[in-house]
Write an enzyme that holds these catalytic residues in place. Structure first.
Site, PDB file in Angstrom:
ATOM      1  N   GLY A  73       0.848  -1.196   0.000  1.00 34.02           N
ATOM      2  CA  GLY A  73       0.000   0.000   0.000  1.00 34.02           C
ATOM      3  C   GLY A  73       0.879   1.239   0.000  1.00 34.02           C
ATOM      4  N   LEU A  76      -1.217   7.326   2.418  1.00 33.64           N
ATOM      5  CA  LEU A  76      -0.490   8.141   3.387  1.00 33.64           C
ATOM      6  C   LEU A  76       0.293   7.264   4.360  1.00 33.64           C
ATOM      7  CD1 LEU A  76      -3.049  10.971   4.149  1.00 33.64           C
ATOM      8  CD2 LEU A  76      -1.077  11.008   2.636  1.00 33.64           C
ATOM      9  N   ALA A  77      -0.348   6.216   4.870  1.00 32.18           N
ATOM     10  CA  ALA A  77       0.326   5.385   5.869  1.00 32.18           C
ATOM     11  C   ALA A  77       1.464   4.586   5.245  1.00 32.18           C
ATOM     12  CB  ALA A  77      -0.683   4.458   6.538  1.00 32.18           C
ATOM     13  N   GLY A  78       1.221   3.982   4.087  1.00 35.87           N
ATOM     14  CA  GLY A  78       2.239   3.132   3.468  1.00 35.87           C
ATOM     15  C   GLY A  78       3.333   3.931   2.790  1.00 35.87           C
ATOM     16  N   HIS A 299     -21.593   8.382   5.390  1.00 37.02           N
ATOM     17  CA  HIS A 299     -21.589   9.834   5.250  1.00 37.02           C
ATOM     18  C   HIS A 299     -22.924  10.287   4.653  1.00 37.02           C
ATOM     19  CE1 HIS A 299     -20.204  13.803   4.205  1.00 37.02           C
ATOM     20  NE2 HIS A 299     -19.076  13.578   4.831  1.00 37.02           N
ATOM     21  N   ARG A 364     -23.372  13.132  11.642  1.00 35.75           N
ATOM     22  CA  ARG A 364     -23.456  12.319  10.429  1.00 35.75           C
ATOM     23  C   ARG A 364     -24.360  11.102  10.566  1.00 35.75           C
ATOM     24  NH1 ARG A 364     -17.080  11.896   8.539  1.00 35.75           N
ATOM     25  NH2 ARG A 364     -16.886  14.042   7.857  1.00 35.75           N
ATOM     26  N   HIS A 439     -18.204   5.444   3.523  1.00 37.37           N
ATOM     27  CA  HIS A 439     -16.970   6.050   3.035  1.00 37.37           C
ATOM     28  C   HIS A 439     -15.746   5.772   3.891  1.00 37.37           C
ATOM     29  CE1 HIS A 439     -16.008   9.930   5.263  1.00 37.37           C
ATOM     30  NE2 HIS A 439     -16.860   9.273   6.015  1.00 37.37           N
ATOM     31  N   GLU A 463      -5.816   3.184   7.791  1.00 37.91           N
ATOM     32  CA  GLU A 463      -7.193   2.692   7.836  1.00 37.91           C
ATOM     33  C   GLU A 463      -7.238   1.165   7.934  1.00 37.91           C
ATOM     34  OE1 GLU A 463      -9.660   4.148   4.623  1.00 37.91           O
ATOM     35  OE2 GLU A 463     -11.446   3.121   5.348  1.00 37.91           O
TER      36      GLU A 463
END
Lengths: 680, 238, 247
Positions: A73, A76-78, A299, A364, A439, A463
């Protein structure tokens, strides 16, 4: 409700209510041993991370290049983790299914990223961000992890600015902030409506820099299809080169999954077309616990489905609810009319009616659920999809009268244009139609404070892990978590694991490796040889319908049981009747999809089981059996103040899913007091 | 065929396509200056062939006695020839590169306006090159007279007389009209493109200025160059 | 509406390609262009034909994965990505030709799918600011003039889809590169590497086999994110600056 923290030994309501039959709870799963996070050090919450970083062993720079890390992945994290570990000098292999790391779905996040910088001097602090996040998660997240998230949030902004991320700035040249998602401080940094894109491009550029430096090898259009576990440790992955079809073995000292969420189990979601659970699910089958799989965020302000052809849903910022009024006709027979011809007295502004003080600005989950309710009553608007019209009006008529078209355009222009482009309706003339959509998934693989799963050597970030968001995620927190994990948390904790490396060399013909590779090959061959009647998408759509109907916004035991039965028979039919054309040794998008849907068909069942066992309404999901007299969500801290970490109960190398085993990790709140949410 | 590898080591700006473009733009700028001067000199014909010849002689006398007779002219000619070589070399290199950059063409021609503009520059440039050869042979190198009404003795070594004799022929004028329109179109895109290549168009105002300059230069050059031939053809200058 | 679709089919990089004509009935104007292709693919699978391979991921117009040449227009007749193009832009009875991006630097993979990894290598060559994790100064220590911040942002909107290359008569990637050079070069953080960056990126661009720029503006016209042509001016200026600095 209860605001007390249950003491150990108190009988839990869940156990009391559950029917245990032949060792099976609810006839669906077994109870396993309790688990706990042992990685977080002792001491006050604001010292834990400093302590952990100090206690984590070091790796000599000269030894780092001999140690290999697989990161699956490139979001952002990976991406951030691969870049950072590359900079540190480790030998990193980075994998993504897209044609470039820059396309990971983090790119689609619009709103912003939270950080406790307190640039506005409006009372923000690490502790307040921590508090807001735990409360927003409806007290179902682990407080040590969340505190650390808030603690490193400020560093993220520094790092991104240094990389050239073009955050919005004020005329003085300093960074601008806005308040987001109903919090009372302005702590959200943003780059117009493209914050995710800009942050991801920053991480991507850092990653490509390391590719050029030779520390990171990038494998694009590669999909992880199996985890290799040798002697109880994660030691590699089996991946398919999606262009040549080659089944490859990649071995390393440690494996990181940063593979995002699984919202596509619902078929229609705001996730990317390729977003999938396969990496996480294969790891789960190899022993990694799956935490809180039923926690899904829905959402309320998405563009509704327009027909059976719909392939995905598009989210519009919920800021639209600040000036738009939500309504449906009072009478079903008015639903086909032009909304402009429906007189005021025949309209039901249902949120304003039910929640007079919050009106259209209810959270929400409530806005989403009430939209579903009015549509279920047959008062939805827009085209019929199936037997129902799935949409409610979001009307700017009053705002246009009050403000002028120019003022509305200035505030919401890009959103209204996007709506116009997708639906063909001009929101300045006709009320918009909206409907809730999946979402984000708060659930994911269970990890400890070090972000390590229960399988040693398997780390999970962003996530993809069960995360810092509990039962509900606050706006602008997903980007924060991804980058916190990738830049600052994982590189520090993985170091401790790697300090004990190198682990014994594993050859490609080790029985465990061969077994994993053969399993992948068998699966590919099977999918291509079934040659049934139905397309992969038709199964995926049907699964999505089941999930949405029975494991969506509102859940009940009866519905979930029905959902589980339907999923089981659909899964059986899939393996009997799916049609996957083409060959294995070429780009074959049907084959890719088939593998992903096969895993969704297993995950969906676990989500339903998790939802069924959690007999409380909490965060983003509403349980019909657990509501107050006036129909509001009712949380049960006495029974469910834990993380549900599920162990795979079937045979890891194939066959059916078996009987899942539930391990509970009690949530202990020492720095924060438990409270019940209220909107009346 | 491209190779999917990352270049290693230091790179130099001098070996890039952008450097080649900068060469084209710089030499192009020299041509624009030259063409404007040339056009100005041509207008002398309205004061009679003597004025024209005097001007031409004056060019040969420039910077004397520092330089010998025709010294400056030859220096300038060498510079122009070198520039022409560089300009054309860069153009052909980029052209062949562009062809290689898309070996498989689209079935449906690109609807974008850019394709036509690129073609116009290239084929227009080739046409101008051919015209230049004709023009130099006609008036500079061989001094060819196509007009049977004038004998060599009548013309003597006066370029002014040769000009008047030549443009009394409709077909010669036609060649020049076509060539000047081509030159105008070349300048129309070339001046703007050169400004962009030299990095002079980084604001909205400078972009507008570059576009306006391109229009003006192209217009002035076409009109200025065509006035003498047309005036001669219609008997206004004899 | 009913449509005639002429679609490029090619089994693999070395296989010969051909245009194949399909008739598609009952297309709704509410479908996105890619959903229209999804519907066609479902019908192909049902008939036992292999579906048409094409790239897409986010389908929100931001990831840059999709990209088709639609009757001679990159991403179709309106300024948006292919995934955000809707069928209401077309009419009953239309004949639509669908081709992949064509460039030597975008080698064919299959049907409408090409390999754009050359873009990644251009970024590897220098499209970054070297800032190791943890080495960053406090974010507010360097204010950025709003005008420059805005221009950097405008350029940073690039999604790397490749439409600029597809539309360019020279198959040049100058707009893509100019966007990155402008994004990073406008910011104070990007100054130390500014001239080295542009040289390395352009050298890699040329090495990949992209064509040179002739300032036709076809790229900016095709760009779904409306990156302006003047980013190429900035790239040219920075390269000239690099020359002046002996690079």
């Amino acid at each position: 409700m209860s605001e007390t923290i249950p003491t150990p030994g108190t009988p839990l309501a869940a156990d009391a209510a559950a029917s245990v039959d032949g060792g099976l709870v609810h006839g669906l799963y077994r109870d396993g041993d309790k688990i706990a996070d042992t990685a977080a050090p002792a001491g006050p919450i604001d010292k834990k991370w400093t302590t952990r970083k100090f206690e984590a062993h070091l790796v000599n720079p000269a030894n780092r290049r001999k140690l290999s890390v697989i990161i699956v992945g490139t979001g952002l994290a990976g991406g951030a983790a691969a870049a950072t570990l590359g900079e540190a000098g480790y030998h990193v292999k980075s994998f993504c299914y897209q044609d470039s790391p820059r396309r990971a779905h983090s790119i689609a996040a619009q709103g912003g990223i939270n950080a406790a910088k307190n640039y506005k001097e409006d009372g923000d602090s690490t502790h307040r961000l921590f508090y807001d996040t735990v409360k927003g998660g409806d007290y179902r997240s682990r407080e040590t992890n969340v505190y650390r998230l808030a603690e490193v949030s400020a560093n993220i902004i520094d790092q991104c600015v240094a990389q050239g991320v073009p955050f919005a700035r004020e005329y003085g040249g300093l960074l601008d902030n806005r308040s987001f998602g109903g919090v009372q401080v302005s702590r959200t940094f943003y780059a117009r409506g493209q914050t995710g894109q800009q942050l991801l491009i920053g991480a991507y550029q850092a990653l490509e820099r390391q590719v050029a430096a030779g520390t990171v090898t990038s494998y694009t259009r590669h999909e992880m299809l199996e985890l290799v576990v040798v002697d109880g440790r994660a030691r590699g992955i089996i991946a398919r080169d999606m262009v040549t079809g080659e089944i490859q073995t990649h071995l390393a000292d440690v494996v990181v999954l940063a593979t995002g969420g699984y919202g596509n189990v619902f078929f229609l979601s705001t996730n990317a077309m390729g977003s999938n659970v396969t990496a996480g699910w294969r790891a789960h089958r190899k022993g990694a616990y799956f935490g809180n799989p039923c926690y899904t965020q829905i959402h309320p302000t998405c563009i509704p489905v327009s027909g059976d052809h719909q392939s995905k849903l598009t989210l519009m910022s919920e800021s639209l609810r600040n000036d738009g009024r939500i309504w449906v006709p009072k009478r079903r027979e008015d639903c086909e009319k032009d909304p402009r011809d429906i007189p005021e007295e025949d309209r039901d502004y249902y949120l304003e009616r039910i929640y007079p003080s919050f009106g259209n600005l209810v959270p929400r989950d409530i806005a989403s659920r009430q939209a579903k309710n009015v549509c279920d009553e047959g008062r939805g608007v827009g085209p019929k999809v199936g037997d129902f019209r799935r949409g409610v009006y979001l009307d700017f008529t009053d705002a246009l009268k009050r403000m002028s078209a120019e003022a509305v355009g200035e505030k919401y222009g890009n959103l209204l244009d996007m709506y116009h482009r997708i639906t063909g309706d001009n929101p300045y003339e006709v009320p918009m139609r909206i409907y809730p959509a999946v979402h984000y998934t708060m659930g994911g693989l269970w990890v400890d404070y070090d972000l390590q799963s229960n399988v040693p050597g398997l780390f999970v970030t962003g996530e993809a892990n069960f995360s810092d968001h509990g039962a509900n995620r606050l706006g602008a927190s997903a980007l924060m978590q991804g980058l916190a994990d990738g830049y600052f948390v994982l590189p520090n904790t993985i170091r401790d694991y790697l300090s004990h490396a190198p682990y014994p060399a594993v050859s490609e013909d080790h029985p465990a490796v061969v077994e994993a590779r053969d399993a992948v090959q068998r699966r590919v061959d099977t999918l291509l040889s079934i040659n049934g009647e139905r397309t992969v998408d038709s199964f995926h759509k049907e699964l999505g319908h089941i999930m949405w109907e029975y494991c969506g916004m509102e859940r009940s035991e009866e519905g979930l049981r029905k959902g589980i039965d339907l999923i089981r028979s659909l899964r059986a039919e899939f393996w009997r009747n799916v049609r996957v054309l083409g060959a294995a040794d070429t780009l074959n998008q049907s084959l890719e999809k088939a593998g992903r849907v096969a895993d969704f068909l297993e995950l969906g069942e676990l989500m339903c089981i998790d939802a069924l066992h959690r007999r409380e309404s909490c965060g983003g999901h509403f349980r019909a059996e657990s509501q107050t007299e006036d129909g509001e969500a009712l949380r049960h801290d006495d029974g469910y103040l834990y993380v549900a970490a599920w162990e795979f109960g079937g045979s890891p190398d194939g066959g059916d899913t078996g009987i899942p085993i539930l391990h509970k990790e009690d949530l202990v709140y020492q720095a924060i007091e438990l409270k019940q949410r209220s909107y009346k | 065929m491209a190779t999917p590898t990352l270049l290693q080591g230091e790179q130099t700006a001098r070996r890039t396509t952008v450097f080649m473009k900068i060469l084209m733009a710089s030499t192009g700028a020299l041509f624009v200056f030259y063409v404007l001067m040339h056009m100005y000199g041509n207008l002398k014909i309205f004061f009679g062939y003597q004025a024209f010849d005097e001007y031409a002689e004056h060019l040969r006398e420039m910077l004397t006695p520092i330089l010998p007779h025709t010294g400056f002219l030859w220096l300038f000619r060498v510079l122009l020839i070198l520039s022409l070589f560089v300009h054309a070399y860069a153009a052909f290199t980029l052209w062949s590169r562009a062809n290689g950059a898309r070996p498989q063409r689209y079935a449906v021609k690109s609807a974008a306006k850019g394709a036509a503009r690129s073609k116009m520059m290239r084929w227009g440039g080739v046409a101008l090159l051919a015209f230049l050869v004709f023009h130099l042979v006609q008036f500079t190198i061989a001094k060819v007279n196509f007009n049977g009404n004038f004998t060599a003795a009548q013309l003597g070594d006066s370029t002014g007389k040769l000009v008047i004799a030549s443009f009394q022929l409709w077909w010669v004028v036609l060649i020049y009209v076509v060539a000047m329109v081509a030159l105008g179109m070349h300048l129309f895109h070339g001046v703007w493109s050169g400004a962009q290549t030299l990095g002079l168009t980084d604001s909205a105002a400078s972009r507008r200025l570059a576009h306006a300059t391109a229009h003006v230069v192209a217009g002035v050059v076409v009109i200025g160059f065509l006035l003498p031939p047309l005036a001669i053809l219609f008997g206004l200058v004899k | 509406m009913n449509l005639t679709l002429n679609i490029w089919r090619q089994d693999g990089p070395e296989a010969p390609g051909r245009m194949v004509t399909y008739q598609l009935a009952d297309v709704s104007g509410d479908m996105s262009f890619l959903e229209m292709l999804d519907v066609l693919n479902e019908s192909l699978i049902t008939k036992g034909e292999e579906p048409i391979a094409f790239d897409s991921d986010c389908r929100e117009g931001i990831c840059g994965m999709c990209g088709l040449m639609i009757s001679g227009n990159a991403h179709g007749p309106v300024t948006t990505t292919t995934c955000q193009l809707h069928m209401r832009e077309f009419h009953d009875g239309d004949s639509i030709t669908i081709e992949p991006w064509r460039a030597d630097a975008f080698p064919m993979i299959k049907d409408l799918v090409v390999d754009r990894s050359s873009f990644d290598r251009i970024i590897q060559a220098g499209g970054f600011i070297s800032a190791n994790t943890g080495s960053a100064p406090e974010a507010h220590s360097v204010p950025v003039e709003k005008r420059k911040a805005d221009r950097a942002f405008e350029a940073a909107a690039c999604i790397g889809c490749g439409a600029c290359v597809a539309a360019c008569p020279n198959a040049s990637a100058m707009l893509f590169m100019g966007a990155k050079v402008t994004h990073l070069g406008e910011l104070p953080q990007g100054q130390p590497e500014r001239y080295a960056r542009v040289v390395k990126m352009v050298a890699q661009h040329d090495h990949e086999g992209f064509g040179g720029c002739t300032n036709t503006g076809a790229c900016a016209d095709a760009c779904p994110k409306e990156i302006p042509l003047d980013v190429i001016n900035t790239l040219n200026r920075d390269l000239r600056g690099a020359l002046g600095r002996g690079r």
